[in-house]
Design a protein around this motif. Structure first.
Motif, short mmCIF file in Angstrom:
data_model
loop_
_atom_site.label_atom_id
_atom_site.label_comp_id
_atom_site.label_asym_id
_atom_site.label_seq_id
_atom_site.Cartn_x
_atom_site.Cartn_y
_atom_site.Cartn_z
N ILE A 70 0.86 -1.18 0.00
CA ILE A 70 0.00 0.00 0.00
C ILE A 70 0.90 1.23 0.00
O ILE A 70 1.73 1.39 0.89
N GLU A 71 0.74 2.07 -1.00
CA GLU A 71 1.48 3.33 -1.02
C GLU A 71 0.79 4.33 -0.11
O GLU A 71 1.41 4.92 0.76
N ASP A 72 -0.48 4.53 -0.35
CA ASP A 72 -1.28 5.33 0.57
C ASP A 72 -2.75 5.02 0.36
O ASP A 72 -3.14 4.42 -0.63
N ILE A 73 -3.54 5.42 1.33
CA ILE A 73 -4.99 5.28 1.28
C ILE A 73 -5.56 6.68 1.43
O ILE A 73 -5.16 7.42 2.34
N LEU A 74 -6.48 7.03 0.55
CA LEU A 74 -7.10 8.36 0.58
C LEU A 74 -8.57 8.23 0.92
O LEU A 74 -9.29 7.44 0.31
N ILE A 75 -9.00 9.00 1.89
CA ILE A 75 -10.41 9.10 2.23
C ILE A 75 -10.80 10.55 1.96
O ILE A 75 -10.22 11.48 2.53
N THR A 76 -11.77 10.72 1.08
CA THR A 76 -12.21 12.06 0.70
C THR A 76 -13.55 12.36 1.36
O THR A 76 -14.53 11.66 1.11
#
Length: 124
Positions: A70-76
């Motif tokens: 996982i590079e990153d997880i984005l929650i918008t």
């Protein structure tokens, strides 16, 4: 290599930063936090986002995505971005950086770039 305090301060210098935490996703505990705590309770966010990271790790395991990380997880959200970036260094395994941003005051691409740089230089 930067220490935890320096890295958290660098993350808070990202345009639009509301709060930042270094979290152990084994325990769900924040090892360090920085932010005023008015807009977001970083300890609650650390525990809650631990469940998210664990779920994604389990899903990747079930999908046999062993050669991926996982590079990153984005929650918008409507007024915020929440970035979760697992540490990839050997001493940082089992930890992630959590950064909450004010959506109207931040540049998401630049924040991701800066958080990646901070993560790479963090010494735990």
């Amino acid at each position: 290599m930067a220490n935890l305090e320096t890295s958290l301060k660098e993350a808070m210098a990202i345009e639009g930063a509301i709060g930042v935490a270094l979290v152990d996703y084994g325990s769900g505990m924040a090892l360090g936090t920085l932010g005023d705590g008015v807009e977001i309770d970083l300890n609650v966010a650390a525990a809650g986002n631990t469940d998210l990271v664990r779920a994604k790790m389990r899903t990747m395991e079930m999908l046999n995505l062993h050669d991926n990380e996982i590079e990153d997880i984005l929650i918008t959200l409507s007024s915020q971005y929440h970035l979760i970036r697992p540490l990839t260094t050997s001493t940082g395994r089992g930890l992630f950086l959590y950064l909450a941003l004010n959506r109207s005051r931040s540049n998401l691409a630049m924040a991701r770039h800066q958080l990646k740089r901070i993560e790479a230089g963090l010494e735990v």
